[in-house]
Design a protein around this motif. Structure first.
Motif, PDB file in Angstrom:
ATOM      1  N   ALA A  54       0.818  -1.214   0.000  1.00  0.00           N
ATOM      2  CA  ALA A  54       0.000   0.000   0.000  1.00  0.00           C
ATOM      3  C   ALA A  54       0.853   1.266   0.000  1.00  0.00           C
ATOM      4  CB  ALA A  54      -0.923   0.003   1.212  1.00  0.00           C
ATOM      5  N   SER A  55       2.000   1.242   0.652  1.00  0.00           N
ATOM      6  CA  SER A  55       2.871   2.432   0.673  1.00  0.00           C
ATOM      7  C   SER A  55       4.311   2.018   0.400  1.00  0.00           C
ATOM      8  CB  SER A  55       2.750   3.176   2.002  1.00  0.00           C
ATOM      9  OG  SER A  55       3.013   2.331   3.083  1.00  0.00           O
ATOM     10  N   PRO A  56       4.681   1.930  -0.879  1.00  0.00           N
ATOM     11  CA  PRO A  56       6.030   1.492  -1.237  1.00  0.00           C
ATOM     12  C   PRO A  56       7.116   2.537  -0.984  1.00  0.00           C
ATOM     13  CG  PRO A  56       4.767   1.955  -3.210  1.00  0.00           C
ATOM     14  CD  PRO A  56       3.825   2.108  -2.051  1.00  0.00           C
ATOM     15  N   VAL A  57       6.726   3.787  -0.734  1.00  0.00           N
ATOM     16  CA  VAL A  57       7.680   4.858  -0.437  1.00  0.00           C
ATOM     17  C   VAL A  57       7.443   5.299   1.000  1.00  0.00           C
ATOM     18  CG1 VAL A  57       8.415   7.196  -1.054  1.00  0.00           C
ATOM     19  CG2 VAL A  57       7.728   5.606  -2.834  1.00  0.00           C
ATOM     20  N   CYS A  58       8.509   5.612   1.722  1.00  0.00           N
ATOM     21  CA  CYS A  58       8.415   6.037   3.117  1.00  0.00           C
ATOM     22  C   CYS A  58       7.449   7.211   3.241  1.00  0.00           C
ATOM     23  CB  CYS A  58       9.796   6.430   3.640  1.00  0.00           C
ATOM     24  SG  CYS A  58       9.784   7.063   5.330  1.00  0.00           S
ATOM     25  N   VAL A  59       6.462   7.086   4.142  1.00  0.00           N
ATOM     26  CA  VAL A  59       5.451   8.137   4.290  1.00  0.00           C
ATOM     27  C   VAL A  59       5.976   9.349   5.056  1.00  0.00           C
ATOM     28  CG1 VAL A  59       3.534   6.496   4.137  1.00  0.00           C
ATOM     29  CG2 VAL A  59       4.444   7.121   6.367  1.00  0.00           C
ATOM     30  N   LEU A  60       7.136   9.256   5.690  1.00  0.00           N
ATOM     31  CA  LEU A  60       7.683  10.392   6.419  1.00  0.00           C
ATOM     32  C   LEU A  60       8.637  11.223   5.570  1.00  0.00           C
ATOM     33  CD1 LEU A  60       8.256   8.907   9.983  1.00  0.00           C
ATOM     34  CD2 LEU A  60       6.334  10.231   9.121  1.00  0.00           C
ATOM     35  N   CYS A  61       9.676  10.609   5.041  1.00  0.00           N
ATOM     36  CA  CYS A  61      10.654  11.376   4.256  1.00  0.00           C
ATOM     37  C   CYS A  61      10.266  11.466   2.781  1.00  0.00           C
ATOM     38  CB  CYS A  61      12.053  10.789   4.414  1.00  0.00           C
ATOM     39  SG  CYS A  61      12.300   9.195   3.611  1.00  0.00           S
ATOM     40  N   ARG A  62       9.438  10.574   2.313  1.00  0.00           N
ATOM     41  CA  ARG A  62       8.978  10.513   0.916  1.00  0.00           C
ATOM     42  C   ARG A  62      10.127  10.477  -0.095  1.00  0.00           C
ATOM     43  NH1 ARG A  62       3.702  10.661   1.260  1.00  0.00           N
ATOM     44  NH2 ARG A  62       2.640  11.987   2.751  1.00  0.00           N
ATOM     45  N   ALA A  63      11.281   9.971   0.352  1.00  0.00           N
ATOM     46  CA  ALA A  63      12.443   9.925  -0.529  1.00  0.00           C
ATOM     47  C   ALA A  63      12.982   8.509  -0.702  1.00  0.00           C
ATOM     48  CB  ALA A  63      13.545  10.828   0.011  1.00  0.00           C
ATOM     49  N   ALA A  64      12.833   7.670   0.301  1.00  0.00           N
ATOM     50  CA  ALA A  64      13.418   6.326   0.274  1.00  0.00           C
ATOM     51  C   ALA A  64      12.314   5.270   0.150  1.00  0.00           C
ATOM     52  CB  ALA A  64      14.212   6.091   1.565  1.00  0.00           C
ATOM     53  N   PRO A  65      12.666   4.109  -0.371  1.00  0.00           N
ATOM     54  CA  PRO A  65      11.681   3.024  -0.422  1.00  0.00           C
ATOM     55  C   PRO A  65      11.323   2.572   0.992  1.00  0.00           C
ATOM     56  CG  PRO A  65      13.734   2.394  -1.529  1.00  0.00           C
ATOM     57  CD  PRO A  65      13.932   3.750  -0.981  1.00  0.00           C
ATOM     58  N   ALA A  66      10.061   2.251   1.192  1.00  0.00           N
ATOM     59  CA  ALA A  66       9.611   1.740   2.491  1.00  0.00           C
ATOM     60  C   ALA A  66      10.082   0.302   2.633  1.00  0.00           C
ATOM     61  CB  ALA A  66       8.099   1.816   2.596  1.00  0.00           C
ATOM     62  N   THR A  67      10.770   0.015   3.736  1.00  0.00           N
ATOM     63  CA  THR A  67      11.254  -1.343   3.993  1.00  0.00           C
ATOM     64  C   THR A  67      10.753  -1.883   5.327  1.00  0.00           C
ATOM     65  OG1 THR A  67      13.271  -0.445   4.981  1.00  0.00           O
ATOM     66  CG2 THR A  67      13.364  -1.029   2.639  1.00  0.00           C
ATOM     67  N   VAL A  68      10.102  -1.027   6.140  1.00  0.00           N
ATOM     68  CA  VAL A  68       9.617  -1.422   7.458  1.00  0.00           C
ATOM     69  C   VAL A  68       8.129  -1.129   7.538  1.00  0.00           C
ATOM     70  CG1 VAL A  68       9.826  -1.053   9.943  1.00  0.00           C
ATOM     71  CG2 VAL A  68      11.849  -0.886   8.497  1.00  0.00           C
TER      72      VAL A  68
END
Length: 117
Positions: A54-68
């Motif tokens: 649902a959220s492949p990109v980090c919702v905080l920094c919006r720069a890095a791929p979400a891995t956690v």
């Protein structure tokens, strides 16, 4: 070049160095395994995969791929205490590892290790 000496055990009065053979076993026994804490197969297959899809990109920094897959806005412990399904992906958000570390360290209820206080 001489190697750096190992740090002492974090328990006051213990003469062992890290990893302390006595206190690390004791801490692991008290904490339980990841599966015993609720992070087993269902967590990986349902919660983690659902959140990261649902959220492949980090919702905080919006720069890095979400891995956690982070439980949010309530923690896993809060969801369980309220009788809600902690493995429901709608209770999570995708974060990169650095952002997850910052969020966890800033929350006194989630701090671990030497910082648990």
């Amino acid at each position: 070049m001489p190697s750096r000496p190992k740090p002492p055990c974090s328990r006051p009065g213990c003469e062992h160095t890290k990893p302390c053979p006595v206190h690390s076993r004791e801490a692991n026994r008290q904490r339980g395994s990841a599966a015993q804490r609720g992070y087993g197969q269902q967590h990986r297959d349902r919660f983690r995969r659902g959140v990261l899809d649902a959220s492949p990109v980090c919702v905080l920094c919006r720069a890095a791929p979400a891995t956690v897959a982070d439980h949010w806005p309530k923690s896993r412990k809060q969801l369980v205490a309220e009788g809600l399904d902690p493995n429901e992906p709608s209770y999570g958000r995708g974060l990169c590892a650095p952002c997850h570390g910052k969020v966890t360290a800033a929350n006194p209820a989630q701090r671990g290790g030497w910082y648990a206080g």
